[in-house]
Design a protein around this motif. Structure first.
Motif, PDB file in Angstrom:
ATOM      1  N   TYR A  16      -2.359  -7.048   0.100  1.00  0.00           N
ATOM      2  CA  TYR A  16      -2.662  -5.991  -0.856  1.00  0.00           C
ATOM      3  C   TYR A  16      -2.709  -6.488  -2.293  1.00  0.00           C
ATOM      4  CZ  TYR A  16      -1.877  -2.829   3.049  1.00  0.00           C
ATOM      5  OH  TYR A  16      -1.958  -2.181   4.265  1.00  0.00           O
ATOM      6  N   ALA A  54      -2.788   0.591  -3.808  1.00  0.00           N
ATOM      7  CA  ALA A  54      -2.215  -0.745  -3.637  1.00  0.00           C
ATOM      8  C   ALA A  54      -1.576  -1.186  -4.951  1.00  0.00           C
ATOM      9  CB  ALA A  54      -3.297  -1.738  -3.206  1.00  0.00           C
ATOM     10  N   GLU A  92       0.878  -1.169   0.000  1.00  0.00           N
ATOM     11  CA  GLU A  92       0.000   0.000   0.000  1.00  0.00           C
ATOM     12  C   GLU A  92       0.916   1.220   0.000  1.00  0.00           C
ATOM     13  OE1 GLU A  92      -3.784   1.198   2.512  1.00  0.00           O
ATOM     14  OE2 GLU A  92      -1.958   1.774   3.570  1.00  0.00           O
TER      15      GLU A  92
END
Length: 448
Positions: free
Chosen positions: A186, A377, A5
């Motif tokens: 993610y 992300a 992220e």
């Protein structure tokens, strides 16, 4: 493949001022007409970016916009040279000049909604610039926002960009301030959580009575369609209209989520139990162990939350599975909020640590740590395809702080906005900034 992220923080612009333009935002209105310090504001934001980078988090920077927006003033009938346009606006319609000078693009949580490739039908990261049509001073941002994002995420193999939704009330869109993504990792498929304040076409949904609900259900649904999201990967929830009327103008003022956790106030949503059950069920399908952390009103009131910006914080995942909460100093200054946080971090739960940052200049205008960042992300390949000039490094931090020291004023009042020299200062600074960040020509004065 690793995934991350990445927080892209908005760089505060040279015209940062307290115009009191945001009805429904308590801090913005209560500090209206005070003198601001653009230099201090920018340096405070950069200090937070540097600190997160040094803690091992992926950090980027998103450039501010050209202000005053002379082209916007021309569309409203002011004519002549740029200096004459500014002078006429100051004389005939000062509120319009103030609006055209707003540095509100610093709060990039409102810049766009972002869906990662693991969620989208075509396997690309999708961006939709927010129209922000509830407030005039923000509604003029999205053309430049789109150009800046396009310069940052230019590789069409990995990134897809959508224009802002129609600029009408029915499709009011405030971007990621009302959007959260939950996932196990993610880079894996997750569930995207859209929070709306009202429905434009369905009167079954109650609306606030005092302050406007800025995000519509229809806007959220349109973004989900544009991004190619699956029905099983989306949850829509309505914000409690009662808290909107208490100054909770975006969901990120009353709730924050990340990974497998939602941290929220007891009064944040309507039909909370139904919403949590839907999130739990959809996340279970992708192997995620969703957790919710409810802050009871008996411990922290909505007024406490609004004044301290407890929930306008950054909830960050650490390698050991625990989470770190980034909060503004105002949380430490509020006894009830700080006592709650001390108990939270000592309880052995998911949130193990709180770090406090001085963001007073932004906070006084109604934006905290979460407002200042846009979360994206990315997997390793996608991160490598991002314009490297916008990824924070120690040398870039040094260049940007020197740039701020060189170009920014340390005091700005409403009367200063009428100075045509301010436009020249802003353009000179931004022209240099595009070279530092390797953005190319993204501002109207560079293009026209």
């Amino acid at each position: 493949m690793k995934s991350y992220e990445v927080n892209f923080d908005g760089l505060v612009g040279p015209t940062h001022n307290y115009g009191g333009l945001s009805y429904g935002n308590v801090a913005s209105q209560s500090n209206s007409q005070q003198s601001s310090n653009p230099k201090e504001a920018a340096l405070q934001g950069l200090a937070k970016m540097k600190a997160l980078m040094e803690m091992g988090f992926q950090q980027g920077v998103l450039a501010p916009q050209e202000r005053p927006d002379v082209a916007a003033l021309r569309r409203l009938g002011f004519s002549g040279t740029d200096a004459q346009v500014i002078e006429r606006a100051a004389k005939e319609a000062m509120p319009l000049l103030v609006a055209s000078c707003s540095a509100s693009s610093m709060w990039v949580a409102n810049a766009a909604t972002v869906s990662p490739s693991a969620d989208t039908a075509d396997g690309r990261v999708h961006f939709t610039a927010a129209n922000l049509n509830c407030k005039y001073h923000r509604s003029i941002e999205h053309p430049t926002t789109s150009r800046v994002l396009g310069a940052m995420f230019a590789n069409q193999q990995h990134f897809a960009h959508h224009a802002a939704l129609p600029a009408v009330a029915q499709f009011g869109d405030e971007g990621a301030a009302n959007h959260t993504r939950f996932c196990r990792e993610y880079g894996e498929a997750g569930v995207e959580f859209f929070v709306f304040g009202r429905s434009a076409f369905d009167n079954r949904y109650p609306a606030p009575q005092k302050y406007p609900a800025r995000q519509t259900l229809e806007a959220s649904q349109a973004v989900a369609r544009l991004h190619g999201l699956r029905d099983e990967g989306v949850v829509y929830a309505q914000q409690n209209p009662g808290v909107i009327d208490q100054g909770v103008f975006h969901n990120d003022v009353i709730a924050v989520g990340n990974g497998e956790a939602l941290f929220y106030h007891e009064d944040a949503f309507l039909d909370t139990e139904q919403m949590l059950a839907e999130l739990q069920g959809k996340l279970a399908r992708v192997g995620s162990n969703f957790q919710s952390i409810c802050v009871p009103r008996s411990a922290v009131t909505v007024d406490d939350a609004v004044r301290s910006y407890l929930f306008n914080s950054q909830l960050l995942s650490r390698p050991d599975g625990s989470m770190l909460l980034i909060v503004p100093q105002e949380c430490q200054a509020n006894e009830r909020v700080w006592n709650y946080l001390q108990g939270l971090t000592s309880s052995g739960g998911l949130i193990r640590e709180v770090k406090v940052f001085d963001l007073k200049q932004s906070m006084q205008n109604g934006g905290g740590p979460a407002c200042l960042r846009l979360r994206v992300a990315l997997n390793e390949t996608e991160l490598a395809a991002v314009n490297p000039g916008v990824i924070m490094t120690a040398p870039l931090y040094g260049s940007l702080t020197a740039w701020v020291e060189k170009h920014y004023r340390d005091r700005l009042s409403e009367t200063d906005l009428a100075d045509p020299q301010l436009l020249l200062e802003c353009r000179t600074a931004l022209d240099e900034l595009t070279q530092i960040l390797k953005l190319g020509a993204v501002y109207p004065f560079q293009i026209n």
